[in-house]
Scaffold this motif. Structure first.
Motif, PDB file in Angstrom:
ATOM      1  N   ALA A   1      11.020   5.303 -31.948  1.00  0.00           N
ATOM      2  CA  ALA A   1      10.889   4.211 -32.913  1.00  0.00           C
ATOM      3  C   ALA A   1       9.784   3.234 -32.541  1.00  0.00           C
ATOM      4  O   ALA A   1       9.344   2.443 -33.379  1.00  0.00           O
ATOM      5  CB  ALA A   1      12.215   3.476 -33.052  1.00  0.00           C
ATOM      6  N   LEU A   2       9.328   3.282 -31.288  1.00  0.00           N
ATOM      7  CA  LEU A   2       8.264   2.379 -30.846  1.00  0.00           C
ATOM      8  C   LEU A   2       6.878   3.001 -30.981  1.00  0.00           C
ATOM      9  O   LEU A   2       5.882   2.357 -30.675  1.00  0.00           O
ATOM     10  CB  LEU A   2       8.501   1.970 -29.387  1.00  0.00           C
ATOM     11  CG  LEU A   2       9.836   1.297 -29.068  1.00  0.00           C
ATOM     12  CD1 LEU A   2       9.888   0.905 -27.595  1.00  0.00           C
ATOM     13  CD2 LEU A   2      10.053   0.078 -29.956  1.00  0.00           C
ATOM     14  N   ARG A   3       6.832   4.249 -31.443  1.00  0.00           N
ATOM     15  CA  ARG A   3       5.556   4.958 -31.541  1.00  0.00           C
ATOM     16  C   ARG A   3       5.019   4.861 -32.966  1.00  0.00           C
ATOM     17  O   ARG A   3       5.715   5.170 -33.927  1.00  0.00           O
ATOM     18  CB  ARG A   3       5.741   6.419 -31.153  1.00  0.00           C
ATOM     19  CG  ARG A   3       4.421   7.206 -31.061  1.00  0.00           C
ATOM     20  CD  ARG A   3       4.653   8.654 -30.661  1.00  0.00           C
ATOM     21  NE  ARG A   3       5.447   8.751 -29.429  1.00  0.00           N
ATOM     22  CZ  ARG A   3       6.654   9.270 -29.374  1.00  0.00           C
ATOM     23  NH1 ARG A   3       7.234   9.737 -30.471  1.00  0.00           N
ATOM     24  NH2 ARG A   3       7.321   9.324 -28.234  1.00  0.00           N
TER      25      ARG A   3
ATOM     26  N   ARG B   1       6.469   9.829 -40.836  1.00  0.00           N
ATOM     27  CA  ARG B   1       7.258  10.168 -39.650  1.00  0.00           C
ATOM     28  C   ARG B   1       7.871   8.932 -38.994  1.00  0.00           C
ATOM     29  O   ARG B   1       8.742   9.070 -38.132  1.00  0.00           O
ATOM     30  CB  ARG B   1       6.376  10.907 -38.635  1.00  0.00           C
ATOM     31  CG  ARG B   1       5.953  12.306 -39.063  1.00  0.00           C
ATOM     32  CD  ARG B   1       4.917  12.873 -38.113  1.00  0.00           C
ATOM     33  NE  ARG B   1       3.634  12.191 -38.241  1.00  0.00           N
ATOM     34  CZ  ARG B   1       2.550  12.477 -37.516  1.00  0.00           C
ATOM     35  NH1 ARG B   1       2.630  13.434 -36.583  1.00  0.00           N
ATOM     36  NH2 ARG B   1       1.431  11.825 -37.695  1.00  0.00           N
ATOM     37  N   GLU B   2       7.444   7.753 -39.403  1.00  0.00           N
ATOM     38  CA  GLU B   2       7.920   6.523 -38.777  1.00  0.00           C
ATOM     39  C   GLU B   2       9.154   6.000 -39.507  1.00  0.00           C
ATOM     40  O   GLU B   2       9.214   6.029 -40.737  1.00  0.00           O
ATOM     41  CB  GLU B   2       6.802   5.481 -38.763  1.00  0.00           C
ATOM     42  CG  GLU B   2       5.593   5.939 -37.952  1.00  0.00           C
ATOM     43  CD  GLU B   2       4.471   4.913 -37.935  1.00  0.00           C
ATOM     44  OE1 GLU B   2       4.744   3.737 -38.267  1.00  0.00           O
ATOM     45  OE2 GLU B   2       3.336   5.276 -37.595  1.00  0.00           O
TER      46      GLU B   2
ATOM     47  N   ALA C   1      15.436  -1.424 -32.291  1.00  0.00           N
ATOM     48  CA  ALA C   1      14.739  -0.168 -32.587  1.00  0.00           C
ATOM     49  C   ALA C   1      15.082   0.906 -31.561  1.00  0.00           C
ATOM     50  O   ALA C   1      15.306   2.071 -31.912  1.00  0.00           O
ATOM     51  CB  ALA C   1      13.229  -0.417 -32.612  1.00  0.00           C
ATOM     52  N   LEU C   2      15.142   0.531 -30.296  1.00  0.00           N
ATOM     53  CA  LEU C   2      15.505   1.497 -29.252  1.00  0.00           C
ATOM     54  C   LEU C   2      16.942   1.977 -29.430  1.00  0.00           C
ATOM     55  O   LEU C   2      17.236   3.166 -29.245  1.00  0.00           O
ATOM     56  CB  LEU C   2      15.341   0.855 -27.871  1.00  0.00           C
ATOM     57  CG  LEU C   2      13.902   0.644 -27.381  1.00  0.00           C
ATOM     58  CD1 LEU C   2      13.892  -0.164 -26.098  1.00  0.00           C
ATOM     59  CD2 LEU C   2      13.204   1.991 -27.170  1.00  0.00           C
ATOM     60  N   LEU C   3      17.819   1.064 -29.806  1.00  0.00           N
ATOM     61  CA  LEU C   3      19.224   1.418 -29.997  1.00  0.00           C
ATOM     62  C   LEU C   3      19.412   2.353 -31.190  1.00  0.00           C
ATOM     63  O   LEU C   3      20.169   3.328 -31.123  1.00  0.00           O
ATOM     64  CB  LEU C   3      20.058   0.146 -30.189  1.00  0.00           C
ATOM     65  CG  LEU C   3      21.564   0.341 -30.414  1.00  0.00           C
ATOM     66  CD1 LEU C   3      22.221   0.945 -29.173  1.00  0.00           C
ATOM     67  CD2 LEU C   3      22.218  -0.989 -30.771  1.00  0.00           C
ATOM     68  N   MET C   4      18.706   2.072 -32.278  1.00  0.00           N
ATOM     69  CA  MET C   4      18.912   2.826 -33.513  1.00  0.00           C
ATOM     70  C   MET C   4      18.045   4.081 -33.608  1.00  0.00           C
ATOM     71  O   MET C   4      18.455   5.070 -34.217  1.00  0.00           O
ATOM     72  CB  MET C   4      18.618   1.931 -34.727  1.00  0.00           C
ATOM     73  CG  MET C   4      19.465   0.665 -34.783  1.00  0.00           C
ATOM     74  SD  MET C   4      21.241   0.990 -34.894  1.00  0.00           S
ATOM     75  CE  MET C   4      21.333   1.744 -36.515  1.00  0.00           C
ATOM     76  N   GLY C   5      16.846   4.035 -33.031  1.00  0.00           N
ATOM     77  CA  GLY C   5      15.933   5.161 -33.202  1.00  0.00           C
ATOM     78  C   GLY C   5      15.383   5.752 -31.919  1.00  0.00           C
ATOM     79  O   GLY C   5      14.589   6.704 -31.976  1.00  0.00           O
ATOM     80  N   GLY C   6      15.766   5.215 -30.767  1.00  0.00           N
ATOM     81  CA  GLY C   6      15.255   5.733 -29.508  1.00  0.00           C
ATOM     82  C   GLY C   6      13.807   5.331 -29.276  1.00  0.00           C
ATOM     83  O   GLY C   6      13.220   4.553 -30.033  1.00  0.00           O
ATOM     84  N   ARG C   7      13.222   5.875 -28.235  1.00  0.00           N
ATOM     85  CA  ARG C   7      11.844   5.508 -27.876  1.00  0.00           C
ATOM     86  C   ARG C   7      10.835   5.913 -28.937  1.00  0.00           C
ATOM     87  O   ARG C   7       9.769   5.313 -29.061  1.00  0.00           O
ATOM     88  CB  ARG C   7      11.476   6.153 -26.539  1.00  0.00           C
ATOM     89  CG  ARG C   7      12.331   5.651 -25.376  1.00  0.00           C
ATOM     90  CD  ARG C   7      11.890   6.235 -24.052  1.00  0.00           C
ATOM     91  NE  ARG C   7      10.559   5.782 -23.683  1.00  0.00           N
ATOM     92  CZ  ARG C   7       9.944   6.108 -22.555  1.00  0.00           C
ATOM     93  NH1 ARG C   7      10.562   6.894 -21.668  1.00  0.00           N
ATOM     94  NH2 ARG C   7       8.748   5.664 -22.290  1.00  0.00           N
TER      95      ARG C   7
END
Length: 293
Positions: free
Chosen positions: A69-71, A180-181, A61-67
């Motif tokens: 993506a964890l929100r 938005r997710e 998720a971090l690789l594909m969507g950045g931080r």
């Protein structure tokens, strides 16, 4: 020179390849889960699968969507989806104890038909008569496989069908997630919620993990995460009408794994029923594509 058509073709081919490899990975995930049910509860298998997979999903998720993506903007929706995921996975893994891998896999393919029924009856969506016919034909295939009232009927055969129903609810519940997710957010929270909820119950069924089985638990986490990631990316690269029918190649892999590992085989009636389910599913996908177009 206009390279748009060739670029689109290349993207479609990539999507198809990713879908095929992703389905193969998920089939390997299911085969490992079936092997593990000889010594562990389906709940413990699910818990360890999610716990081991969670760091991988966060990294993806971090690789594909950045931080971002964890929100999550609606954590409660993810918790509910996690409960559906745990329920579906537990029923599916339990069915592995009693049914051939290919038979359980064939029955879970009725999930798209449940999505159609739920969308029409409870969500007010317009479903044409052709899609209703596909649903009826698909359930005819289910009846051929489980054969209610016949000598070969097993009540446990209803578990994959129930799994398909809960899985359909899981797919439809994605609508409750904040728009938005990203799909990577859904992947992280589905795995995390599954780990959290299964952790509440797993102490009651926990048995010590044998050292020789650690690689199997690692394998189920890696193959499961890789499969879901590749299939998700496949839908991003190519239209659903191109890649979605390839999901049914999972039955070929399940048949192969079942024969190689447990010498399982399917009778002609079950093969015929599975063929009907797959054909009806492909028709449903094509009809949805035409309707959307």
């Amino acid at each position: 020179m206009n390279t748009a058509p060739s670029n689109a073709h290349g993207s479609h081919v990539q999507g198809m390849l990713l879908m095929c490899v992703g389905v193969a990975c998920l089939s390997a995930n299911d085969a490992i889960a079936k092997a593990l049910t000889d010594g562990y509860s389906p709940l413990q298998i699910l818990f360890l699968r999610n716990v081991i997979a969670l760091p991988f999903t966060i990294g993806i998720a971090l690789l594909m969507g950045g931080r971002a993506a964890l929100r999550s903007h609606r954590p409660a929706a993810h918790l509910l989806r996690g409960a559906l995921w745990v329920g579906a996975a537990l029923m599916f893994f339990t069915s592995f104890i009693y049914l051939p891998l290919a038979e359980a896999t064939a029955l879970i393919f009725v999930a798209p038909f449940f999505i159609t029924v739920i969308s029409a009856l409870f969500l007010g969506e317009d479903v044409g008569w052709r899609r209703w016919m596909a649903v009826l034909v698909g359930f005819l295939g289910v009846l051929l496989i489980i054969r209610p009232g016949g000598a070969a009927f097993q009540v446990i055969s209803l578990l994959p069908v129930a799994t398909a129903l809960v899985y359909a609810l899981l797919m439809l519940s994605a609508r409750w997630v904040d728009k938005r997710e990203s799909v990577w957010t859904l992947l992280v929270y589905l795995t995390g919620a599954g780990a959290l909820l299964s952790a509440l119950i797993v102490p009651f069924v926990w048995v010590p993990v044998r050292a020789g089985d650690l690689w199997l638990f690692a394998g189920i986490a890696i193959f499961g995460t890789a499969g879901m990631t590749m299939m998700t990316q496949a839908f991003r690269l190519a239209p659903a009408v191109v890649v979605a029918p390839l999901d049914y190649t999972g039955l070929l892999w399940a048949t192969l794994f079942g024969w190689l590992i447990w010498r399982e085989s399917l009778d002609l009636i079950t093969v015929f029923g599975a063929t009907i389910i797959i054909a009806s599913g492909v028709v449903t996908i094509l009809r949805e594509h035409r309707t959307a177009s």
